[in-house]
Design a protein around this motif. Structure first.
Motif, PDB file in Angstrom:
ATOM      1  N   GLY A 270       0.831  -0.991   0.007  1.00 25.39           N
ATOM      2  CA  GLY A 270      -0.006  -0.015  -0.096  1.00 25.39           C
ATOM      3  C   GLY A 270       0.623   1.158  -0.049  1.00 25.39           C
ATOM      4  N   GLU A 271       0.440   2.422   0.105  1.00 20.39           N
ATOM      5  CA  GLU A 271       1.272   3.689   0.090  1.00 20.39           C
ATOM      6  C   GLU A 271       2.180   3.637   1.220  1.00 20.39           C
ATOM      7  OE1 GLU A 271       0.052   8.272   0.568  1.00 20.39           O
ATOM      8  OE2 GLU A 271      -1.428   7.180  -0.690  1.00 20.39           O
ATOM      9  N   THR A 272       1.696   3.157   2.378  1.00 20.38           N
ATOM     10  CA  THR A 272       2.756   3.371   3.462  1.00 20.38           C
ATOM     11  C   THR A 272       3.316   1.790   4.133  1.00 20.38           C
ATOM     12  OG1 THR A 272       1.063   3.266   5.232  1.00 20.38           O
ATOM     13  CG2 THR A 272       1.797   5.446   4.236  1.00 20.38           C
ATOM     14  N   TYR A 273       3.063   0.972   3.253  1.00 20.89           N
ATOM     15  CA  TYR A 273       3.655  -0.359   3.708  1.00 20.89           C
ATOM     16  C   TYR A 273       3.822  -1.441   2.916  1.00 20.89           C
ATOM     17  CZ  TYR A 273      -1.017  -2.641   3.048  1.00 20.89           C
ATOM     18  OH  TYR A 273      -1.883  -3.074   2.224  1.00 20.89           O
ATOM     19  N   ARG A 274       4.719  -2.436   3.027  1.00 19.76           N
ATOM     20  CA  ARG A 274       4.817  -3.372   2.025  1.00 19.76           C
ATOM     21  C   ARG A 274       5.166  -4.765   2.708  1.00 19.76           C
ATOM     22  NH1 ARG A 274       9.326  -1.571  -0.686  1.00 19.76           N
ATOM     23  NH2 ARG A 274       7.878  -0.493  -2.035  1.00 19.76           N
ATOM     24  N   ILE A 275       4.464  -5.680   2.249  1.00 21.78           N
ATOM     25  CA  ILE A 275       4.582  -7.264   2.823  1.00 21.78           C
ATOM     26  C   ILE A 275       5.181  -7.838   1.939  1.00 21.78           C
ATOM     27  CG2 ILE A 275       3.654  -9.099   3.985  1.00 21.78           C
ATOM     28  CD1 ILE A 275       1.178  -7.138   4.668  1.00 21.78           C
ATOM     29  N   SER A 276       6.296  -8.681   2.387  1.00 22.41           N
ATOM     30  CA  SER A 276       7.135  -9.485   1.239  1.00 22.41           C
ATOM     31  C   SER A 276       7.528 -10.711   1.949  1.00 22.41           C
ATOM     32  CB  SER A 276       8.454  -8.913   0.836  1.00 22.41           C
ATOM     33  OG  SER A 276       8.115  -7.417   0.326  1.00 22.41           O
ATOM     34  N   ARG A 277       7.633 -11.902   0.952  1.00 22.90           N
ATOM     35  CA  ARG A 277       8.429 -13.182   1.366  1.00 22.90           C
ATOM     36  C   ARG A 277       9.817 -13.093   0.821  1.00 22.90           C
ATOM     37  NH1 ARG A 277       9.499 -18.042  -0.620  1.00 22.90           N
ATOM     38  NH2 ARG A 277       9.224 -19.695   0.469  1.00 22.90           N
ATOM     39  N   LEU A 278      10.951 -13.360   2.051  1.00 28.80           N
ATOM     40  CA  LEU A 278      12.024 -13.241   1.447  1.00 28.80           C
ATOM     41  C   LEU A 278      12.541 -14.803   1.726  1.00 28.80           C
ATOM     42  CD1 LEU A 278      13.627 -10.336   3.680  1.00 28.80           C
ATOM     43  CD2 LEU A 278      12.661 -10.148   1.102  1.00 28.80           C
ATOM     44  N   GLU A 279      13.152 -15.105   0.719  1.00 27.40           N
ATOM     45  CA  GLU A 279      14.002 -16.539   0.660  1.00 27.40           C
ATOM     46  C   GLU A 279      15.170 -16.422   0.549  1.00 27.40           C
ATOM     47  OE1 GLU A 279      13.743 -21.055  -1.263  1.00 27.40           O
ATOM     48  OE2 GLU A 279      12.056 -19.907  -0.769  1.00 27.40           O
ATOM     49  N   ILE A 280      16.317 -16.588   1.645  1.00 29.71           N
ATOM     50  CA  ILE A 280      17.566 -16.503   1.484  1.00 29.71           C
ATOM     51  C   ILE A 280      18.310 -17.691   1.360  1.00 29.71           C
ATOM     52  CG2 ILE A 280      19.567 -15.265   2.784  1.00 29.71           C
ATOM     53  CD1 ILE A 280      17.481 -13.408   4.050  1.00 29.71           C
ATOM     54  N   LYS A 281      19.020 -17.743   0.349  1.00 27.28           N
ATOM     55  CA  LYS A 281      19.880 -19.267   0.166  1.00 27.28           C
ATOM     56  C   LYS A 281      20.761 -19.350   1.379  1.00 27.28           C
ATOM     57  CE  LYS A 281      20.976 -17.693  -4.284  1.00 27.28           C
ATOM     58  NZ  LYS A 281      21.875 -17.581  -5.357  1.00 27.28           N
ATOM     59  N   PRO A 282      21.057 -20.776   1.725  1.00 22.40           N
ATOM     60  CA  PRO A 282      21.798 -21.037   2.776  1.00 22.40           C
ATOM     61  C   PRO A 282      23.376 -20.467   2.510  1.00 22.40           C
ATOM     62  CG  PRO A 282      20.808 -22.935   1.824  1.00 22.40           C
ATOM     63  CD  PRO A 282      20.541 -21.810   1.058  1.00 22.40           C
ATOM     64  N   ARG A 283      23.954 -19.812   3.641  1.00 22.84           N
ATOM     65  CA  ARG A 283      25.254 -19.152   3.824  1.00 22.84           C
ATOM     66  C   ARG A 283      25.359 -18.068   2.915  1.00 22.84           C
ATOM     67  NH1 ARG A 283      27.342 -21.865   7.966  1.00 22.84           N
ATOM     68  NH2 ARG A 283      27.291 -23.939   7.683  1.00 22.84           N
ATOM     69  N   HIS A 284      24.062 -17.281   2.699  1.00 19.74           N
ATOM     70  CA  HIS A 284      24.010 -16.009   1.989  1.00 19.74           C
ATOM     71  C   HIS A 284      23.197 -14.975   2.929  1.00 19.74           C
ATOM     72  CE1 HIS A 284      24.691 -18.396  -1.692  1.00 19.74           C
ATOM     73  NE2 HIS A 284      25.074 -17.381  -2.194  1.00 19.74           N
ATOM     74  N   GLY A 285      23.309 -13.854   2.715  1.00 17.51           N
ATOM     75  CA  GLY A 285      22.656 -12.674   3.370  1.00 17.51           C
ATOM     76  C   GLY A 285      22.409 -11.428   2.650  1.00 17.51           C
ATOM     77  N   ILE A 286      21.700 -10.684   3.149  1.00 18.00           N
ATOM     78  CA  ILE A 286      21.499  -9.173   2.527  1.00 18.00           C
ATOM     79  C   ILE A 286      22.579  -8.265   3.152  1.00 18.00           C
ATOM     80  CG2 ILE A 286      19.782  -7.476   2.564  1.00 18.00           C
ATOM     81  CD1 ILE A 286      17.895  -9.644   2.853  1.00 18.00           C
ATOM     82  N   LYS A 287      23.060  -7.383   2.351  1.00 13.90           N
ATOM     83  CA  LYS A 287      24.072  -6.617   2.779  1.00 13.90           C
ATOM     84  C   LYS A 287      23.669  -5.657   3.763  1.00 13.90           C
ATOM     85  CE  LYS A 287      26.372  -6.435  -1.760  1.00 13.90           C
ATOM     86  NZ  LYS A 287      26.922  -5.730  -2.868  1.00 13.90           N
ATOM     87  N   PRO A 288      24.467  -4.959   4.623  1.00 11.33           N
ATOM     88  CA  PRO A 288      24.166  -4.180   5.795  1.00 11.33           C
ATOM     89  C   PRO A 288      23.410  -2.944   4.889  1.00 11.33           C
ATOM     90  CG  PRO A 288      26.483  -4.716   5.939  1.00 11.33           C
ATOM     91  CD  PRO A 288      26.085  -5.323   4.623  1.00 11.33           C
ATOM     92  N   GLN A 289      22.462  -2.420   5.473  1.00  5.84           N
ATOM     93  CA  GLN A 289      21.562  -1.232   5.010  1.00  5.84           C
ATOM     94  C   GLN A 289      20.939  -0.450   6.017  1.00  5.84           C
ATOM     95  OE1 GLN A 289      17.939  -2.844   2.711  1.00  5.84           O
ATOM     96  NE2 GLN A 289      19.489  -4.388   2.540  1.00  5.84           N
ATOM     97  N   ILE A 290      20.658   0.891   5.522  1.00  9.56           N
ATOM     98  CA  ILE A 290      19.999   1.724   6.516  1.00  9.56           C
ATOM     99  C   ILE A 290      18.815   2.205   5.682  1.00  9.56           C
ATOM    100  CG2 ILE A 290      20.080   3.774   7.525  1.00  9.56           C
ATOM    101  CD1 ILE A 290      23.132   3.607   7.999  1.00  9.56           C
TER     102      ILE A 290
END
Length: 136
Positions: A33-53
């Motif tokens: 919606g305008e002020t929200y987002r709902i997501s499904r994340l699937e992260i592979k084994p031994r992987h990750g999302i980079k540090p972020q702000i």
């Protein structure tokens, strides 16, 4: 209650431009919606999302399966299935999958601005190549 009774427009949007394959796994936007987002994340084994702000949104992460190693500010925690955490705006954060099976997380983003240009990845700007010592 209809989706618009709470004055928030919502779309179940599997074709969102925010959905897709990433180096670490996949994102599927379930609803936004305008002020929200709902997501499904699937992260592979031994992987990750980079540090972020993000400066204009908060995030809630709920682990559906697997184990999440979450760093939020200076705090590092492990989350198992059915556990969750809150990531306040303006906080450096990342999530990793230290396990052997895919990590599935439901991510709820909530804020006044959800644009991709509100994502800052400070470590992308570091020079990760070490200089060669003299004489080598």
């Amino acid at each position: 209650m209809t989706p618009n009774e709470n004055n928030t427009q919502s779309n179940i949007n599997e074709l969102s431009p925010h959905s897709g394959t990433r180096y670490w796994g996949e994102v599927q936007v379930i609803e936004e919606g305008e002020t929200y987002r709902i997501s499904r994340l699937e992260i592979k084994p031994r992987h990750g999302i980079k540090p972020q702000i993000h400066y204009h949104r908060n995030e809630h992460w709920v682990v559906v399966s697997g184990v999440a190693k979450v760093t939020c500010g200076e705090k590092e925690i492990l989350l198992n299935r059915n556990e969750s955490t809150y990531v306040p705006a303006a906080t450096l954060h990342k999530v990793e999958n230290p396990g052997q099976i895919p990590l599935v997380i439901l991510e709820i983003q909530n804020g006044e601005y959800l644009g991709e240009d509100d994502t800052e990845r400070p470590y992308d700007f570091l020079n990760l190549v070490k200089p060669v010592a003299d004489g080598q």
